[in-house]
Each structure stands twice: as structure tokens, then as C-alpha cells.
Design a protein around this motif. Structure first.
Motif, PDB file in Angstrom:
ATOM      1  N   UNK A   1      34.249  40.365  22.100  1.00  0.00           N
ATOM      2  CA  UNK A   1      34.646  41.041  20.867  1.00  0.00           C
ATOM      3  C   UNK A   1      34.021  42.431  20.756  1.00  0.00           C
ATOM      4  N   UNK A   2      32.793  42.564  21.260  1.00  0.00           N
ATOM      5  CA  UNK A   2      32.138  43.874  21.273  1.00  0.00           C
ATOM      6  C   UNK A   2      32.600  44.687  22.480  1.00  0.00           C
ATOM      7  N   UNK A   3      32.617  44.057  23.636  1.00  0.00           N
ATOM      8  CA  UNK A   3      32.942  44.777  24.873  1.00  0.00           C
ATOM      9  C   UNK A   3      34.319  45.433  24.839  1.00  0.00           C
ATOM     10  N   UNK A   4      35.280  44.793  24.173  1.00  0.00           N
ATOM     11  CA  UNK A   4      36.642  45.324  24.174  1.00  0.00           C
ATOM     12  C   UNK A   4      36.759  46.658  23.443  1.00  0.00           C
ATOM     13  N   UNK A   5      35.736  47.018  22.680  1.00  0.00           N
ATOM     14  CA  UNK A   5      35.765  48.270  21.934  1.00  0.00           C
ATOM     15  C   UNK A   5      35.340  49.465  22.790  1.00  0.00           C
ATOM     16  N   UNK A   6      34.934  49.191  24.044  1.00  0.00           N
ATOM     17  CA  UNK A   6      34.388  50.240  24.901  1.00  0.00           C
ATOM     18  C   UNK A   6      35.229  50.424  26.165  1.00  0.00           C
ATOM     19  N   UNK A   7      35.137  51.615  26.725  1.00  0.00           N
ATOM     20  CA  UNK A   7      35.898  51.932  27.938  1.00  0.00           C
ATOM     21  C   UNK A   7      35.368  51.133  29.126  1.00  0.00           C
ATOM     22  N   UNK A   8      36.221  50.918  30.105  1.00  0.00           N
ATOM     23  CA  UNK A   8      35.843  50.122  31.281  1.00  0.00           C
ATOM     24  C   UNK A   8      34.677  50.728  32.046  1.00  0.00           C
ATOM     25  N   UNK A   9      34.566  52.057  32.018  1.00  0.00           N
ATOM     26  CA  UNK A   9      33.498  52.721  32.766  1.00  0.00           C
ATOM     27  C   UNK A   9      32.120  52.494  32.152  1.00  0.00           C
ATOM     28  N   UNK A  10      32.076  51.987  30.927  1.00  0.00           N
ATOM     29  CA  UNK A  10      30.798  51.821  30.225  1.00  0.00           C
ATOM     30  C   UNK A  10      30.347  50.366  30.143  1.00  0.00           C
ATOM     31  N   UNK A  11      30.999  49.474  30.875  1.00  0.00           N
ATOM     32  CA  UNK A  11      30.629  48.060  30.803  1.00  0.00           C
ATOM     33  C   UNK A  11      30.877  47.381  32.145  1.00  0.00           C
ATOM     34  N   UNK A  12      30.139  46.312  32.364  1.00  0.00           N
ATOM     35  CA  UNK A  12      30.279  45.510  33.579  1.00  0.00           C
ATOM     36  C   UNK A  12      30.556  44.073  33.161  1.00  0.00           C
ATOM     37  N   UNK A  13      31.631  43.520  33.662  1.00  0.00           N
ATOM     38  CA  UNK A  13      32.001  42.141  33.317  1.00  0.00           C
ATOM     39  C   UNK A  13      31.216  41.149  34.161  1.00  0.00           C
ATOM     40  N   UNK A  14      30.565  40.202  33.492  1.00  0.00           N
ATOM     41  CA  UNK A  14      29.840  39.133  34.180  1.00  0.00           C
ATOM     42  C   UNK A  14      30.707  37.877  34.215  1.00  0.00           C
ATOM     43  N   UNK A  15      31.302  37.533  33.073  1.00  0.00           N
ATOM     44  CA  UNK A  15      32.292  36.453  33.005  1.00  0.00           C
ATOM     45  C   UNK A  15      33.201  36.750  31.812  1.00  0.00           C
ATOM     46  N   UNK A  16      34.069  35.810  31.440  1.00  0.00           N
ATOM     47  CA  UNK A  16      35.068  36.074  30.409  1.00  0.00           C
ATOM     48  C   UNK A  16      34.465  36.420  29.043  1.00  0.00           C
ATOM     49  N   UNK A  17      33.229  36.030  28.793  1.00  0.00           N
ATOM     50  CA  UNK A  17      32.637  36.335  27.498  1.00  0.00           C
ATOM     51  C   UNK A  17      31.223  36.904  27.639  1.00  0.00           C
ATOM     52  N   UNK A  18      30.969  37.580  28.752  1.00  0.00           N
ATOM     53  CA  UNK A  18      29.666  38.180  28.973  1.00  0.00           C
ATOM     54  C   UNK A  18      29.839  39.509  29.688  1.00  0.00           C
ATOM     55  N   UNK A  19      29.396  40.565  29.014  1.00  0.00           N
ATOM     56  CA  UNK A  19      29.495  41.920  29.555  1.00  0.00           C
ATOM     57  C   UNK A  19      28.152  42.614  29.372  1.00  0.00           C
ATOM     58  N   UNK A  20      27.833  43.507  30.302  1.00  0.00           N
ATOM     59  CA  UNK A  20      26.650  44.345  30.168  1.00  0.00           C
ATOM     60  C   UNK A  20      27.125  45.741  29.765  1.00  0.00           C
ATOM     61  N   UNK A  21      26.599  46.243  28.646  1.00  0.00           N
ATOM     62  CA  UNK A  21      27.127  47.454  28.025  1.00  0.00           C
ATOM     63  C   UNK A  21      26.167  48.627  28.186  1.00  0.00           C
ATOM     64  N   UNK A  22      26.728  49.803  28.494  1.00  0.00           N
ATOM     65  CA  UNK A  22      25.959  51.033  28.673  1.00  0.00           C
ATOM     66  C   UNK A  22      26.338  52.020  27.562  1.00  0.00           C
ATOM     67  N   UNK A  23      25.540  52.052  26.492  1.00  0.00           N
ATOM     68  CA  UNK A  23      25.828  52.937  25.369  1.00  0.00           C
ATOM     69  C   UNK A  23      25.720  54.408  25.764  1.00  0.00           C
ATOM     70  N   UNK A  24      24.730  54.734  26.571  1.00  0.00           N
ATOM     71  CA  UNK A  24      24.561  56.129  26.995  1.00  0.00           C
ATOM     72  C   UNK A  24      25.800  56.633  27.723  1.00  0.00           C
ATOM     73  N   UNK A  25      26.323  55.829  28.603  1.00  0.00           N
ATOM     74  CA  UNK A  25      27.492  56.253  29.376  1.00  0.00           C
ATOM     75  C   UNK A  25      28.698  56.473  28.468  1.00  0.00           C
ATOM     76  N   UNK A  26      28.872  55.607  27.464  1.00  0.00           N
ATOM     77  CA  UNK A  26      29.991  55.760  26.534  1.00  0.00           C
ATOM     78  C   UNK A  26      29.831  57.037  25.695  1.00  0.00           C
ATOM     79  N   UNK A  27      28.617  57.274  25.219  1.00  0.00           N
ATOM     80  CA  UNK A  27      28.373  58.473  24.417  1.00  0.00           C
ATOM     81  C   UNK A  27      28.581  59.731  25.254  1.00  0.00           C
ATOM     82  N   UNK A  28      28.086  59.726  26.472  1.00  0.00           N
ATOM     83  CA  UNK A  28      28.253  60.896  27.340  1.00  0.00           C
ATOM     84  C   UNK A  28      29.726  61.169  27.617  1.00  0.00           C
ATOM     85  N   UNK A  29      30.486  60.119  27.842  1.00  0.00           N
ATOM     86  CA  UNK A  29      31.929  60.280  28.044  1.00  0.00           C
ATOM     87  C   UNK A  29      32.572  60.930  26.832  1.00  0.00           C
TER      88      UNK A  29
END
Length: 218
Positions: free
Chosen positions: A145-173
Motif C-alpha cells: 500500500x505504501x510502495x505503490x505510491x513510489x516510482x520503481x527506481x526508488x524501491x526494491x521488491x522482496x515479495x508481494x507485500x514487502x518492499x525496501x524503500x529509498x526516500x532519498x532516491x525518490x526526492x532526488x528524482x
């Protein structure tokens, strides 16, 4: 512990993050830093994408960022994993300080701040931005639910409901899309979750303290 990012800016501008290891009240920190309380402007943070253009000190309600041309003011925010964003345009004497958590980042709060600077005659190619210490993608797990709000370049999918999010990368973009020059953007490598000197809500929950960021001529 105090992190000082002032080297990145100019014209005597100070940009610091006080780690507040003793969990002091802001009034005690101001005394420690020899800052007069009547100079401070601080937003009443609500995890929004609202930024206000101000000219006076005090607590500014219902927003998460401040922009000003008043060189007598010192801006402040509190953070404990969210990104403190320091902004300056020396040519227009405009500067700002923004609290950007995942909600603010998803709402492109930095765009709101840049637009406020443009209202004060800033040109995007003159704006410098420092992204301060925050929780990094190594430690910031979010659900779909949170991950879907961010661009693909700013997150890494671990499984269907687990993502690692990079706020800095999203802000820089977002900044680059607004016309901010890449060499005018710098990011701290400090992860607040990993660094024990920093307060982290994700690590310590409701017992976490808060760090204070300050920007202005101190």
C-alpha cells in the motif's frame, strides 16, 4: 552529537542536525547552540505535503516545511527517520527546511517547497539542496500500500507485500524533474536506523526521541 552540513551552502548559512541524545526539549538545545528563541520558526508537523512561505518566527500550524527570505529567522524541524531537506538560493536570499516522511515524499512536498522559492524569484538552477540523515533503503521495509505510491527506481521488491524503500532516491528524482541541477543536490549516507547516535522511530517506536534540524545564519 551534531552533524553539520553547512559546507554545502554559502553566505554564512548554517545547516545542522542536532541528534539530541539526551532527549532534551528544544529550548535547552537552543541555549546549547546559543540561538535566541525569538528567532526560531518551526512547523507543527502533520506528515503532509504542505509548505508555507513565512516572514515571522513562531510555531506555524498544519504544515511540514517552511521557506523564507528573512535572514534573521532560523528554521527548525524535528525528525526521527524522516528526511530533513535543507534548501538555499543565495542569489534570491531564499532558504527553506522541510520534513519529508513517506507521506510527504509521496505527495512531492519538495515540489511545494521549490515552488515557494520560485515565488520569491529563485531560479531552479541556483537552488542547492541537502538531504539529511534518514532511514535508508537497507532498513526501510514497507508494504504494498505504501510502495505503490513510489516510482520503481526508488524501491526494491522482496515479495508481494514487502518492499525496501529509498526516500532519498525518490526526492532526488523529483528535484531533477523540477529542474534542480544534479550537482546542486547532495545526500547524507547516514541511516538513522543503523546509527545509534540518531533517533529512529522505526527502531525504537514510541520511546524514540526526536532530532532537531536547524537552518539559518547562526
Amino acid at each position: 552529537m551534531i552533524y553539520d552540513f553547512s559546507y554545502f551552502f554559502s553566505n554564512q548559512m548554517k545547516a545542522i542536525l542536532h541528534c539530541n541524545n539526551e532527549k532534551q526539549h528544544i529550548s535547552d538545545i537552543l541555549k546549547e547552540l546559543n540561538i535566541k528563541s525569538k528567532k526560531i520558526a518551526i512547523p507543527e508537523q502533520v506528515h503532509s505535503n504542505y509548505v508555507k512561505l513565512i516572514n515571522e518566527n513562531g510555531t506555524i500550524k498544519n504544515n511540514d516545511g517552511l521557506v523564507t527570505t528573512n535572514q534573521k529567522l532560523i528554521l527548525s524541524i524535528k525528525v526521527a527517520d524522516c528526511v530533513p531537506i535543507f534548501l538555499q538560493d543565495q542569489k534570491s536570499n531564499t532558504f527553506g527546511l522541510v520534513h519529508s516522511g513517506w507521506r510527504g515524499t509521496a505527495g512531492n512536498i519538495v515540489k511545494c517547497a521549490i515552488n515557494k522559492m520560485i515565488l520569491e524569484q529563485s531560479n531552479t538552477e541556483d537552488i542547492k539542496v541537502y538531504l539529511g540523515p534518514s532511514i535508508k533503503s537497507c532498513c526501510y521495509e514497507v508494504d504494498y500500500k505504501v510502495a505503490k505510491k513510489f516510482s520503481n527506481s526508488s524501491k526494491i521488491k522482496i515479495n508481494d507485500n514487502k518492499w525496501m524503500l529509498d526516500l532519498h532516491k525518490e526526492i532526488k528524482k523529483n528535484l531533477i524533474q523540477l529542474g534542480i541541477l544534479e550537482f546542486n543536490i547532495e545526500s547524507s549516507e547516514i541511516c538513522t536506523f543503523d546509527q545509534q547516535n540518531c533517533h529512529s522511530f522505526r527502531r525504537n517506536g514510541n520511546t524514540a526521541g526526536r532530532m532537531f534540524a536547524f537552518m539559518g545564519i547562526i
